[in-house]
Design a protein around this motif. Structure first.
Motif, PDB file in Angstrom:
ATOM      1  N   VAL A   1      36.546  89.355  42.517  1.00 52.60           N
ATOM      2  CA  VAL A   1      37.109  90.595  43.034  1.00 52.60           C
ATOM      3  C   VAL A   1      38.608  90.585  42.773  1.00 52.60           C
TER       4      VAL A   1
ATOM      5  N   THR B   1      36.159  95.540  42.190  1.00 44.15           N
ATOM      6  CA  THR B   1      36.554  95.770  43.586  1.00 44.15           C
ATOM      7  C   THR B   1      35.601  95.182  44.610  1.00 44.15           C
ATOM      8  N   LYS B   2      34.385  94.816  44.182  1.00 39.93           N
ATOM      9  CA  LYS B   2      33.424  94.334  45.171  1.00 39.93           C
ATOM     10  C   LYS B   2      32.273  93.612  44.489  1.00 39.93           C
ATOM     11  N   VAL B   3      31.747  92.604  45.175  1.00 38.42           N
ATOM     12  CA  VAL B   3      30.476  91.992  44.796  1.00 38.42           C
ATOM     13  C   VAL B   3      29.457  92.548  45.783  1.00 38.42           C
ATOM     14  N   LEU B   4      28.434  93.204  45.266  1.00 37.22           N
ATOM     15  CA  LEU B   4      27.431  93.839  46.110  1.00 37.22           C
ATOM     16  C   LEU B   4      26.336  92.846  46.496  1.00 37.22           C
ATOM     17  N   GLU B   5      25.552  93.194  47.503  1.00 36.18           N
ATOM     18  CA  GLU B   5      24.511  92.296  48.026  1.00 36.18           C
ATOM     19  C   GLU B   5      23.514  91.855  46.960  1.00 36.18           C
TER      20      GLU B   5
ATOM     21  N   PHE C   1      28.407  93.873  40.433  1.00 37.92           N
ATOM     22  CA  PHE C   1      29.821  94.063  40.696  1.00 37.92           C
ATOM     23  C   PHE C   1      30.156  95.541  40.654  1.00 37.92           C
ATOM     24  N   LYS C   2      30.999  95.979  41.601  1.00 36.11           N
ATOM     25  CA  LYS C   2      31.526  97.340  41.551  1.00 36.11           C
ATOM     26  C   LYS C   2      32.849  97.286  40.814  1.00 36.11           C
TER      27      LYS C   2
ATOM     28  N   ASN D   1      35.956  99.799  39.677  1.00 33.63           N
ATOM     29  CA  ASN D   1      36.601 101.101  39.757  1.00 33.63           C
ATOM     30  C   ASN D   1      37.344 101.369  38.460  1.00 33.63           C
TER      31      ASN D   1
ATOM     32  N   SER E   1      33.405 104.930  39.141  1.00 35.17           N
ATOM     33  CA  SER E   1      33.045 103.532  39.336  1.00 35.17           C
ATOM     34  C   SER E   1      31.727 103.230  38.648  1.00 35.17           C
TER      35      SER E   1
ATOM     36  N   ARG F   1      28.542 100.173  38.484  1.00 33.03           N
ATOM     37  CA  ARG F   1      27.905  98.973  39.046  1.00 33.03           C
ATOM     38  C   ARG F   1      27.394  98.187  37.851  1.00 33.03           C
TER      39      ARG F   1
END
Length: 139
Positions: free
Chosen positions: A9, A107-111, A115-116, A118, A133, A135
């Motif tokens: 991230v 910006t994020k590691v999802l469950e 990866f998200k 942006n 964005s 995924r």
């Protein structure tokens, strides 16, 4: 090809510069069957209040996603992509076209382990895509 183990991230993707020309508009119109005159007729575009012929929003969106596909090394890594169209990209009738600068950041590691990312795309210093964005699933 980048792997999930190599991504954190906050990582910034290598920026890209896009050039959108009138030739791109013609090719995209043929592929999408979107022959709206705002994308090819200067007089018409100005007549409806635009600054001139503008790029198709979906063309700009698609070209901007290259920042992610080039970084991931595989277009199939993008499992979801969305945006809102913020402002038009006027495309001059010359060989240079319109320049769109694209940057992106993880910006994020999802469950689910994706990866998200942006994405920011700007023309003349102004954002042209809103909330863009992707995924991304990496090996």
């Amino acid at each position: 090809m980048i792997t999930a183990a190599e991504v954190s991230v906050g990582d910034e993707l290598p920026p890209i510069t896009l050039r959108i020309t009138r030739a791109h508009l013609v090719a995209y119109a043929g592929a999408s069957l979107d022959f709206n005159p705002i994308h090819w007729n200067q007089r018409f575009a100005e007549g409806v209040g635009l600054p001139g012929v503008i790029a198709h929003g979906m063309l700009t969106m698609g070209m901007a996603c290259r920042i992610v596909t080039e970084w991931a090394g595989d277009p199939a890594a993008v499992v979801e992509y969305g945006t809102r169209f913020g402002r038009p990209v006027p495309v001059p009738d010359d060989d240079e076209g319109a320049v769109v600068e694209v940057t992106a950041k993880v910006t994020k590691v999802l469950e689910d382990g994706t990866f998200k990312v942006n994405i920011n795309a700007s023309h003349d210093g102004k954002s042209v895509l809103g909330g863009a964005s992707a995924r991304v699933r990496l090996p």
